[in-house]
Design an enzyme around this catalytic site. Sequence first.
Site, PDB file in Angstrom:
ATOM      1  N   ASP A  49       0.840  -1.203   0.000  1.00 34.90           N
ATOM      2  CA  ASP A  49       0.000   0.000   0.000  1.00 34.90           C
ATOM      3  C   ASP A  49       0.869   1.244   0.000  1.00 34.90           C
ATOM      4  OD1 ASP A  49      -2.884   1.167   0.658  1.00 34.90           O
ATOM      5  OD2 ASP A  49      -1.417   2.256   1.869  1.00 34.90           O
ATOM      6  N   TYR A  54       2.919   9.962  -0.559  1.00 35.70           N
ATOM      7  CA  TYR A  54       4.011   9.412   0.265  1.00 35.70           C
ATOM      8  C   TYR A  54       5.373   9.667  -0.383  1.00 35.70           C
ATOM      9  CZ  TYR A  54       0.294   6.606   2.525  1.00 35.70           C
ATOM     10  OH  TYR A  54      -0.845   6.183   3.162  1.00 35.70           O
ATOM     11  N   LYS A  79      -2.842   5.806  -4.275  1.00 41.53           N
ATOM     12  CA  LYS A  79      -3.960   6.704  -3.969  1.00 41.53           C
ATOM     13  C   LYS A  79      -3.792   8.048  -4.660  1.00 41.53           C
ATOM     14  CE  LYS A  79      -3.759   4.651   0.640  1.00 41.53           C
ATOM     15  NZ  LYS A  79      -2.338   4.598   0.999  1.00 41.53           N
ATOM     16  N   HIS A 112      -7.658   9.366  -1.853  1.00 41.36           N
ATOM     17  CA  HIS A 112      -6.978   9.335  -0.553  1.00 41.36           C
ATOM     18  C   HIS A 112      -7.809   9.951   0.579  1.00 41.36           C
ATOM     19  CE1 HIS A 112      -2.609   9.209   1.121  1.00 41.36           C
ATOM     20  NE2 HIS A 112      -3.467   9.087   2.113  1.00 41.36           N
TER      21      HIS A 112
HETATM   22  P1  NDP Z   1       0.906   1.181  11.853  1.00 42.39           P
HETATM   23  O1  NDP Z   1      -0.256   1.021  12.755  1.00 42.39           O
HETATM   24  O2  NDP Z   1       1.155   0.176  10.797  1.00 42.39           O
HETATM   25  O3  NDP Z   1       2.176   1.306  12.788  1.00 42.39           O
HETATM   26  C1  NDP Z   1       3.460   1.542  12.289  1.00 42.39           C
HETATM   27  C2  NDP Z   1       4.360   1.849  13.482  1.00 42.39           C
HETATM   28  O4  NDP Z   1       4.345   0.742  14.377  1.00 42.39           O
HETATM   29  C3  NDP Z   1       5.788   2.095  13.102  1.00 42.39           C
HETATM   30  O5  NDP Z   1       6.306   3.069  13.990  1.00 42.39           O
HETATM   31  C4  NDP Z   1       6.467   0.757  13.321  1.00 42.39           C
HETATM   32  O6  NDP Z   1       7.819   0.940  13.679  1.00 42.39           O
HETATM   33  C5  NDP Z   1       5.663   0.213  14.495  1.00 42.39           C
HETATM   34  N1  NDP Z   1       5.535  -1.246  14.457  1.00 42.39           N
HETATM   35  C6  NDP Z   1       5.257  -2.013  13.377  1.00 42.39           C
HETATM   36  N2  NDP Z   1       5.215  -3.310  13.710  1.00 42.39           N
HETATM   37  C7  NDP Z   1       5.457  -3.372  15.032  1.00 42.39           C
HETATM   38  C8  NDP Z   1       5.557  -4.449  15.942  1.00 42.39           C
HETATM   39  N3  NDP Z   1       5.406  -5.718  15.549  1.00 42.39           N
HETATM   40  N4  NDP Z   1       5.821  -4.170  17.252  1.00 42.39           N
HETATM   41  C9  NDP Z   1       5.983  -2.883  17.633  1.00 42.39           C
HETATM   42  N5  NDP Z   1       5.898  -1.818  16.815  1.00 42.39           N
HETATM   43  C10 NDP Z   1       5.648  -2.060  15.512  1.00 42.39           C
HETATM   44  O7  NDP Z   1       0.814   2.673  11.260  1.00 42.39           O
HETATM   45  P2  NDP Z   1       0.825   3.397   9.859  1.00 42.39           P
HETATM   46  O8  NDP Z   1       0.285   4.759  10.130  1.00 42.39           O
HETATM   47  O9  NDP Z   1       2.103   3.296   9.165  1.00 42.39           O
HETATM   48  O10 NDP Z   1      -0.291   2.636   9.011  1.00 42.39           O
HETATM   49  C11 NDP Z   1      -0.020   1.516   8.181  1.00 42.39           C
HETATM   50  C12 NDP Z   1      -0.195   1.875   6.732  1.00 42.39           C
HETATM   51  O11 NDP Z   1      -1.516   2.376   6.492  1.00 42.39           O
HETATM   52  C13 NDP Z   1       0.684   3.009   6.236  1.00 42.39           C
HETATM   53  O12 NDP Z   1       2.029   2.622   6.072  1.00 42.39           O
HETATM   54  C14 NDP Z   1      -0.024   3.404   4.967  1.00 42.39           C
HETATM   55  O13 NDP Z   1       0.266   2.472   3.937  1.00 42.39           O
HETATM   56  C15 NDP Z   1      -1.472   3.304   5.416  1.00 42.39           C
HETATM   57  N6  NDP Z   1      -2.002   4.612   5.886  1.00 42.39           N
HETATM   58  C16 NDP Z   1      -3.020   5.175   5.135  1.00 42.39           C
HETATM   59  C17 NDP Z   1      -3.565   6.381   5.512  1.00 42.39           C
HETATM   60  C18 NDP Z   1      -4.658   6.957   4.707  1.00 42.39           C
HETATM   61  O14 NDP Z   1      -5.021   8.118   4.927  1.00 42.39           O
HETATM   62  N7  NDP Z   1      -5.235   6.225   3.786  1.00 42.39           N
HETATM   63  C19 NDP Z   1      -3.082   7.133   6.692  1.00 42.39           C
HETATM   64  C20 NDP Z   1      -2.047   6.441   7.430  1.00 42.39           C
HETATM   65  C21 NDP Z   1      -1.550   5.221   7.024  1.00 42.39           C
HETATM   66  P3  NDP Z   1       9.079   0.555  12.732  1.00 42.39           P
HETATM   67  O15 NDP Z   1       8.719   0.909  11.330  1.00 42.39           O
HETATM   68  O16 NDP Z   1      10.171   1.410  13.306  1.00 42.39           O
HETATM   69  O17 NDP Z   1       9.330  -0.914  12.938  1.00 42.39           O
END
Ligand code: NDP
Length: 269
Positions: A49, A54, A79, A112
């Site tokens: 995704d 981004y 998006k 988006h």
């Molecule tokens: P997430 O809920 O996926 O969380 C990501 C965070 O959690 C990062 O800081 C990561 O750290 C940490 N993390 C991941 N796995 C673990 C684990 N197993 N244990 C502990 N910490 C963990 O948040 P996102 O906001 O990134 O959402 C996911 C995806 O959704 C985005 O990447 C994007 O593709 C989409 N999105 C879409 C939006 C929209 O408006 N349509 C808005 C926001 C997101 P690290 O990377 O340092 O490991």
Amino acid sequence: MTSTTTVPAVALRGGTSIPQLGFGVFQVPDGETAQAVSLALDAGYRSIDTAAVYGNEAGVGAGIAASGLPRDEVFVTSKLWIDSLSREAVRPAYEKSLELLGLDRLDLYLIHWPAPGLGRYVEAWEGLVALQEAGLVGEIGVSNFQPAHLDAIIAATGVTPAVNQVELHPAFAQRALRERHRELGIVTEAWSPLGQGTVLGDPVLGAIADAHGVTPAQVVLRWHLQAGTVAIPKSVTPERIAANLDVLGFEVSAEQVAAIDGLDRTDGR
Ligand code: NDP
């Protein structure tokens, strides 16, 4: 726990299906994205995704190309950003995303944000419908749409989005919106499925994780799967990338699901 087998897939309106667990790349710098996507594809993810805003579609494309996987084995979502919310702007924006990704079509293209103040999400949806009618994209959907926005685009075009990608995690469970999606036949896709990590310290999740010998993140992702939600966790940490997909070897019980549901802080909003 047992290791990963095949991630279940959810059927979409357009006749394709999306893996229930995918890999998100929000906030991953473009120069680091190819590496993260490569790690994810090696770990077994088959859905990525991204979004124009981004700024890392080129990195996503490079990671997919480096994997050597056949194109039809990777489900790719991008998006349309709010700078392109007009009927005429959709196709050039879509083509720009394709060019950066190095692909000739997307599996799923989303609006988006509705940006209702601009008053242009309905015509942007008409643009996405035209893309699909021209056979240029697999599935079309939306993101961050409330029921009124869904109603408006369906009324204007007669075409229901395949997916609404919205913030959804135990502290923000979106019950009412999910119910509306069920009524309309829209698949719910969860962004920030781990609450960007903020929900993972909750003692309720810790206790359930201990009971299964897994991590709180794995419990949350399992909760998504059992709810029928598509989840797209993001990580740039190799162990987390792999662990977030390794959630097929256990089940949370009905009681544990109820305890996780109890973490919602939004009163069913
Ligand atoms: P997430 O809920 O996926 O969380 C990501 C965070 O959690 C990062 O800081 C990561 O750290 C940490 N993390 C991941 N796995 C673990 C684990 N197993 N244990 C502990 N910490 C963990 O948040 P996102 O906001 O990134 O959402 C996911 C995806 O959704 C985005 O990447 C994007 O593709 C989409 N999105 C879409 C939006 C929209 O408006 N349509 C808005 C926001 C997101 P690290 O990377 O340092 O490991």
